[in-house]
Scaffold this motif. Sequence first.
Motif, PDB file in Angstrom:
ATOM      1  N   ASP A 123      -2.225   0.386   2.765  1.00  0.00           N
ATOM      2  CA  ASP A 123      -1.919  -0.712   2.091  1.00  0.00           C
ATOM      3  C   ASP A 123      -0.099  -0.609   2.203  1.00  0.00           C
ATOM      4  O   ASP A 123       0.756  -1.426   1.337  1.00  0.00           O
ATOM      5  CB  ASP A 123      -2.446   0.158   0.811  1.00  0.00           C
ATOM      6  CG  ASP A 123      -1.926  -0.471  -0.385  1.00  0.00           C
ATOM      7  OD1 ASP A 123      -2.139  -1.488  -0.206  1.00  0.00           O
ATOM      8  OD2 ASP A 123      -2.191   0.831  -1.045  1.00  0.00           O
ATOM      9  N   TRP A 126       1.842  -3.548   4.139  1.00  0.00           N
ATOM     10  CA  TRP A 126       1.121  -4.587   3.366  1.00  0.00           C
ATOM     11  C   TRP A 126       1.970  -4.782   2.110  1.00  0.00           C
ATOM     12  O   TRP A 126       2.990  -5.763   1.760  1.00  0.00           O
ATOM     13  CB  TRP A 126       0.034  -4.601   3.419  1.00  0.00           C
ATOM     14  CG  TRP A 126      -0.683  -5.038   4.760  1.00  0.00           C
ATOM     15  CD1 TRP A 126      -1.904  -5.045   4.835  1.00  0.00           C
ATOM     16  CD2 TRP A 126      -0.789  -6.940   5.283  1.00  0.00           C
ATOM     17  NE1 TRP A 126      -2.539  -5.650   6.004  1.00  0.00           N
ATOM     18  CE2 TRP A 126      -1.987  -6.552   6.003  1.00  0.00           C
ATOM     19  CE3 TRP A 126      -0.363  -7.956   5.190  1.00  0.00           C
ATOM     20  CZ2 TRP A 126      -1.561  -7.465   7.224  1.00  0.00           C
ATOM     21  CZ3 TRP A 126       0.450  -8.033   5.996  1.00  0.00           C
ATOM     22  CH2 TRP A 126      -0.818  -8.434   7.426  1.00  0.00           C
ATOM     23  N   THR A 127       1.954  -3.266   1.192  1.00  0.00           N
ATOM     24  CA  THR A 127       2.854  -3.563  -0.078  1.00  0.00           C
ATOM     25  C   THR A 127       4.285  -4.175   0.281  1.00  0.00           C
ATOM     26  O   THR A 127       4.812  -4.289  -0.553  1.00  0.00           O
ATOM     27  CB  THR A 127       2.386  -2.378  -0.783  1.00  0.00           C
ATOM     28  OG1 THR A 127       0.981  -2.487  -1.156  1.00  0.00           O
ATOM     29  CG2 THR A 127       2.941  -2.272  -1.997  1.00  0.00           C
ATOM     30  N   ASP A 131       2.759  -8.124   0.530  1.00  0.00           N
ATOM     31  CA  ASP A 131       1.199  -9.026  -0.239  1.00  0.00           C
ATOM     32  C   ASP A 131       1.011  -9.125  -1.264  1.00  0.00           C
ATOM     33  O   ASP A 131       1.552  -7.954  -2.593  1.00  0.00           O
ATOM     34  CB  ASP A 131       0.388  -8.134   0.824  1.00  0.00           C
ATOM     35  CG  ASP A 131      -0.589  -8.613   0.942  1.00  0.00           C
ATOM     36  OD1 ASP A 131      -1.501  -9.646   1.323  1.00  0.00           O
ATOM     37  OD2 ASP A 131      -2.053  -7.625   0.521  1.00  0.00           O
ATOM     38  N   THR A 132       0.830 -10.351  -1.869  1.00  0.00           N
ATOM     39  CA  THR A 132       0.108 -11.105  -2.705  1.00  0.00           C
ATOM     40  C   THR A 132      -1.444 -11.087  -3.442  1.00  0.00           C
ATOM     41  O   THR A 132      -1.505 -11.462  -4.078  1.00  0.00           O
ATOM     42  CB  THR A 132       0.924 -11.806  -3.333  1.00  0.00           C
ATOM     43  OG1 THR A 132       0.920 -12.547  -2.591  1.00  0.00           O
ATOM     44  CG2 THR A 132       2.462 -11.370  -3.404  1.00  0.00           C
ATOM     45  N   GLU A 134      -4.915 -11.452  -3.816  1.00  0.00           N
ATOM     46  CA  GLU A 134      -6.192 -10.676  -5.301  1.00  0.00           C
ATOM     47  C   GLU A 134      -7.918 -10.575  -5.151  1.00  0.00           C
ATOM     48  O   GLU A 134      -8.174 -10.999  -5.729  1.00  0.00           O
ATOM     49  CB  GLU A 134      -5.002 -11.012  -6.359  1.00  0.00           C
ATOM     50  CG  GLU A 134      -4.050 -10.752  -6.832  1.00  0.00           C
ATOM     51  CD  GLU A 134      -3.914  -9.546  -6.963  1.00  0.00           C
ATOM     52  OE1 GLU A 134      -5.073  -9.059  -7.648  1.00  0.00           O
ATOM     53  OE2 GLU A 134      -2.614  -8.856  -6.991  1.00  0.00           O
ATOM     54  N   TRP A 138      -7.473  -8.439   0.605  1.00  0.00           N
ATOM     55  CA  TRP A 138      -6.499  -7.441   0.223  1.00  0.00           C
ATOM     56  C   TRP A 138      -7.393  -6.426   1.327  1.00  0.00           C
ATOM     57  O   TRP A 138      -7.041  -6.057   1.470  1.00  0.00           O
ATOM     58  CB  TRP A 138      -6.787  -7.123  -1.592  1.00  0.00           C
ATOM     59  CG  TRP A 138      -5.760  -6.200  -1.845  1.00  0.00           C
ATOM     60  CD1 TRP A 138      -4.481  -6.166  -2.346  1.00  0.00           C
ATOM     61  CD2 TRP A 138      -6.092  -4.695  -1.533  1.00  0.00           C
ATOM     62  NE1 TRP A 138      -4.588  -4.925  -2.396  1.00  0.00           N
ATOM     63  CE2 TRP A 138      -4.885  -3.993  -1.930  1.00  0.00           C
ATOM     64  CE3 TRP A 138      -7.127  -4.060  -1.177  1.00  0.00           C
ATOM     65  CZ2 TRP A 138      -5.418  -2.710  -2.297  1.00  0.00           C
ATOM     66  CZ3 TRP A 138      -7.245  -2.486  -1.591  1.00  0.00           C
ATOM     67  CH2 TRP A 138      -6.563  -1.691  -2.184  1.00  0.00           C
ATOM     68  N   ARG A 142      -5.811  -5.121   4.608  1.00  0.00           N
ATOM     69  CA  ARG A 142      -5.849  -3.192   5.198  1.00  0.00           C
ATOM     70  C   ARG A 142      -6.947  -3.271   6.395  1.00  0.00           C
ATOM     71  O   ARG A 142      -5.764  -2.339   6.887  1.00  0.00           O
ATOM     72  CB  ARG A 142      -5.969  -2.691   3.671  1.00  0.00           C
ATOM     73  CG  ARG A 142      -5.292  -2.841   2.915  1.00  0.00           C
ATOM     74  CD  ARG A 142      -5.046  -2.735   1.306  1.00  0.00           C
ATOM     75  NE  ARG A 142      -3.868  -2.992   0.814  1.00  0.00           N
ATOM     76  CZ  ARG A 142      -2.900  -4.702   0.684  1.00  0.00           C
ATOM     77  NH1 ARG A 142      -3.684  -5.396   1.255  1.00  0.00           N
ATOM     78  NH2 ARG A 142      -1.763  -4.525  -0.224  1.00  0.00           N
ATOM     79  N   SER A 213      -3.687  -1.239  -9.657  1.00  0.00           N
ATOM     80  CA  SER A 213      -2.307  -0.547  -9.252  1.00  0.00           C
ATOM     81  C   SER A 213      -2.472   0.970  -9.191  1.00  0.00           C
ATOM     82  O   SER A 213      -2.255   1.055  -8.278  1.00  0.00           O
ATOM     83  CB  SER A 213      -0.872  -1.470  -9.944  1.00  0.00           C
ATOM     84  OG  SER A 213      -0.838  -1.249 -11.015  1.00  0.00           O
ATOM     85  N   ARG A 216      -4.402   2.069  -5.506  1.00  0.00           N
ATOM     86  CA  ARG A 216      -4.487   1.058  -4.563  1.00  0.00           C
ATOM     87  C   ARG A 216      -3.879   1.801  -3.554  1.00  0.00           C
ATOM     88  O   ARG A 216      -4.532   0.805  -2.186  1.00  0.00           O
ATOM     89  CB  ARG A 216      -3.156  -0.147  -5.063  1.00  0.00           C
ATOM     90  CG  ARG A 216      -3.420  -0.798  -5.983  1.00  0.00           C
ATOM     91  CD  ARG A 216      -2.210  -1.249  -5.799  1.00  0.00           C
ATOM     92  NE  ARG A 216      -1.851  -2.559  -4.664  1.00  0.00           N
ATOM     93  CZ  ARG A 216      -2.295  -3.942  -4.500  1.00  0.00           C
ATOM     94  NH1 ARG A 216      -2.701  -4.234  -5.409  1.00  0.00           N
ATOM     95  NH2 ARG A 216      -1.855  -4.611  -3.593  1.00  0.00           N
ATOM     96  N   ASP A 217      -4.924   3.087  -3.580  1.00  0.00           N
ATOM     97  CA  ASP A 217      -4.132   3.714  -1.997  1.00  0.00           C
ATOM     98  C   ASP A 217      -5.930   4.262  -2.508  1.00  0.00           C
ATOM     99  O   ASP A 217      -6.254   5.409  -0.515  1.00  0.00           O
ATOM    100  CB  ASP A 217      -4.073   4.902  -1.564  1.00  0.00           C
ATOM    101  CG  ASP A 217      -3.973   6.282  -3.085  1.00  0.00           C
ATOM    102  OD1 ASP A 217      -4.896   6.060  -4.138  1.00  0.00           O
ATOM    103  OD2 ASP A 217      -3.572   7.509  -2.623  1.00  0.00           O
TER     104      ASP A 217
END
Length: 227
Positions: A123, A126-127, A131-132, A134, A138, A142, A213, A216-217
């Motif tokens: 993650d 990609w972040t 990476d956007t 949605e 997503w 990952r 957010s 997100r992990d």
Amino acid sequence: MPDTADRLLDAAMMHVAFDGWSETTFRAAVKDADVNMTVARALFPRGAVDLAVAYHRRGDAEMLKRLEAADLSEMRFRDKVIFAVRTRIEAAEDREAVRRGTTLFSLPVYAADGAKLIWGTADAIWTALGDTSEDFNWYTKRATLSAVYSSTVLYWLGDDSLENEATWAFLDRRIEDVMRIEKAKAGVRDNKLLSALFAGPSRILGRVRPPASARRDDLPGGWTPGA
């Protein structure tokens, strides 16, 4: 000046090669860092297990620092991903600590911790690369990168080639495999017959959303009900 948690982790690194991420290592680190055991337990309730988690997350943080300082503007996207994975592995520095951590997180009782850490690394990559997505992509991005990263780490642990050349060649092959999958997916989208066939599943997967957010992990995500 390092904070108490960093001091404990630094002290533990002197013992991990001999005693692994164990209670013996934890107690030796507490002694070497001259930290009260009550304070140490408050910071790392599971002792060396939480130290191993902190070590992995330190590597993620170091990777992000190196990625931020690097100029990736002229790279193809596949090369950016390769560079990021390579940077993460190089950020670990201590191969034996990674080896011992891999052994620890392969145990059933800690397997969920290991999976979450690898997911968090994917993650973070990609972040950092912007990476956007949605939707369900997503997760697939990952999940795929988690598999690439973990297999490359395992290869690296047994690599005795000059400057890890064999590992980087292995990584390049794994990324090439991923790119073939992405090309195949694009082919399905561009094919009228196949896109119509998969229209139903695509609509369902399109309702899946990434987690908030703030977490997100983590693995669980969200679901947007249909109208």
